[in-house]
Write a protein that holds these residues in place. Sequence first.
Motif, PDB file in Angstrom:
ATOM      1  N   UNK A   1      12.756  52.357  74.199  1.00 28.37           N
ATOM      2  CA  UNK A   1      13.176  53.690  74.651  1.00 28.37           C
ATOM      3  C   UNK A   1      12.593  54.009  76.020  1.00 28.37           C
TER       4      UNK A   1
ATOM      5  N   UNK B   1      14.739  52.249  78.530  1.00 28.04           N
ATOM      6  CA  UNK B   1      16.022  52.929  78.696  1.00 28.04           C
ATOM      7  C   UNK B   1      15.864  54.333  79.272  1.00 28.04           C
ATOM      8  N   UNK B   2      14.619  54.713  79.527  1.00 26.27           N
ATOM      9  CA  UNK B   2      14.354  56.023  80.097  1.00 26.27           C
ATOM     10  C   UNK B   2      14.761  57.165  79.169  1.00 26.27           C
ATOM     11  N   UNK B   3      14.772  56.897  77.870  1.00 26.49           N
ATOM     12  CA  UNK B   3      14.967  57.993  76.915  1.00 26.49           C
ATOM     13  C   UNK B   3      13.658  58.746  76.777  1.00 26.49           C
ATOM     14  N   UNK B   4      12.552  57.999  76.868  1.00 27.82           N
ATOM     15  CA  UNK B   4      11.241  58.626  76.958  1.00 27.82           C
ATOM     16  C   UNK B   4      10.555  58.081  78.212  1.00 27.82           C
TER      17      UNK B   4
ATOM     18  N   UNK C   1      21.622  51.678  84.101  1.00 31.03           N
ATOM     19  CA  UNK C   1      22.490  51.796  82.925  1.00 31.03           C
ATOM     20  C   UNK C   1      23.852  51.126  83.131  1.00 31.03           C
TER      21      UNK C   1
ATOM     22  N   UNK D   1      23.193  48.696  75.337  1.00 33.95           N
ATOM     23  CA  UNK D   1      22.138  49.016  74.379  1.00 33.95           C
ATOM     24  C   UNK D   1      22.721  49.211  72.990  1.00 33.95           C
TER      25      UNK D   1
ATOM     26  N   UNK E   1      21.405  50.649  69.587  1.00 32.22           N
ATOM     27  CA  UNK E   1      20.281  51.281  68.907  1.00 32.22           C
ATOM     28  C   UNK E   1      20.144  50.777  67.467  1.00 32.22           C
TER      29      UNK E   1
ATOM     30  N   UNK F   1      24.448  56.652  65.676  1.00 35.04           N
ATOM     31  CA  UNK F   1      24.981  57.972  65.341  1.00 35.04           C
ATOM     32  C   UNK F   1      26.075  58.299  66.337  1.00 35.04           C
ATOM     33  N   UNK F   2      27.187  58.782  65.818  1.00 33.30           N
ATOM     34  CA  UNK F   2      28.256  59.139  66.739  1.00 33.30           C
ATOM     35  C   UNK F   2      28.807  60.521  66.439  1.00 33.30           C
TER      36      UNK F   2
ATOM     37  N   UNK G   1      30.402  48.829  71.403  1.00 31.32           N
ATOM     38  CA  UNK G   1      30.064  49.831  72.390  1.00 31.32           C
ATOM     39  C   UNK G   1      29.026  49.310  73.386  1.00 31.32           C
TER      40      UNK G   1
END
Lengths: 298, 222
Positions: free
Chosen positions: A48, A51-54, A76, A81, A83, A87-88, A143
């Motif tokens: 994460x 991926x710069x989510x955190x 990106x 990625x 996960x 979740x969609x 995806x």
Amino acid sequence: MPYAIETQNLTKYYGKARGIIDVTFQVEPGEMFGFIGPNGAGKSTTIRTLLSLIYPTSGTAKIFSLDCRRDAPEIAKRVGYLPGEVFYYDGMKVRDLLDYSASFYKKDCKDRIRELAGRMELDLNKKIDDLSFGNKKKVGIVQGLLHSPDLIILDEPTSGLDPLMQQIFFDLIEQENKRGATVFMSSHILGEVQRLCDRVAIIKDGRLVKLERIADLRQSSFKRFHIETARPLPADYFAVEGVRELEVNGLTHNFLFRGDINTVAAKLAGAELANFSAEEPDLEEIFLHYYTGEAHSS
Amino acid sequence: MSNCWTISPPAMKAILGMQAENFASATGFYSFCVLYALLLGSIQAANLGFACVSKEMTLGTADFLLTKPVSRARILTAKLLACLCIIAATNVVYNLVTVPLVLSFADSGALKTLALLNASLLFLQLIFFAAGFAVSAAAKKIKSVLPYSLGLVFMSFALSAFAVTSKEDKLRYLTPFQYFSAEHIMANGSYETRFAVLAAVLVCLGIAAAYLFFIKKQIRSR
């Protein structure tokens, strides 16, 4: 050639809780790199952060020599990625979601979506809500790959896929790798990492404890032996070089072994066996016995 | 009717929004009705604000969206514009319904008052939206949005009634329902400058805060 991924003393705390500490590694372009460790070791935290989510508390992470935080949108474009849990959006069809996903990349992904969905046996006209966990995962795979990324980041990719689908998935990833894509995958299953990856980093309690070539790891890997003998043997009968954690309980001898297998074989030949098994230790055991053990003995 | 007006306790009048001097005129009566449109509109706007970012967190789709090649600022701008469109549409519909209706009862001189009353819906919605938007961008996760928006709006509404009955002027700063007072509009044909400025500042602050929070936000896994 710049590294595909490069981290330098990457550290992340969630408040006071430990995420990862001083994680430093490099992934060569075109490499298949495994990242394994037990649950809660920091695998997802590392991913994460990449991926710069955190954002890291300290240290740096770079992908294709670009800073993970500052250049996140630029990175990106070239990263796919998947996960761990997908979740969609509610009420979307598989096709809608994939088209939406493709719309972020400035290229035509139509053929690729059709090809990937065909190989994964994914029905594009189904609603995502109606899909099983495994099928949702397939949506995630398509995806993640539909824009032919240069770096594929997979977080526990095989959970939820049946063995047949895992095989197809592994083939797909290998094919992407041949095309030139770098693969970074996390897992807690040593087997699947061993099967795919060139190198593996082992993370435990937030720290990188080992970075090895899979070939070397295999050589140095332990076997767990369970032996039942017909007649009592001396307690130290199996105490030869390479044996660890020897437990003797009446007629049963249990131990971990690493080294030349012939020494154990010779010992076994000299004993009258009632039962015998030798198995690969699971990852937990490797951590418990090998890495902590090594830290103690050195 | 006027007897009923005089014997009603002031607190009740305040809660019902019966502040107009001339309750019998078309615009006077309308200024009372507007309060309920404001109430509903505020809930809608607050709901939009609270949901628009936090929904990605609760659905778990933030991982999907934020690993796409777009900056967080652009994502937030897209969301902001989408919400503003919805608010604008609400106001267009509201005006299309109410303006002809009220004007059929009132003389054309009432148009300015009517415009001011109706525009207060837009401004109030913007305030509540901005508040929700900022909270939504900052919050880790909002499990259910409606309690937040209802809570915020009804608290402001109750505070507004209290501000009227207590005649405490300072209280009026605390509740957006007092910023565009129908009473003042009816009496003076204008907004109160200090509150109009305050409203604009709050909207800008809320939106700016949302950007700051969202760009720094840590997207934890579900």
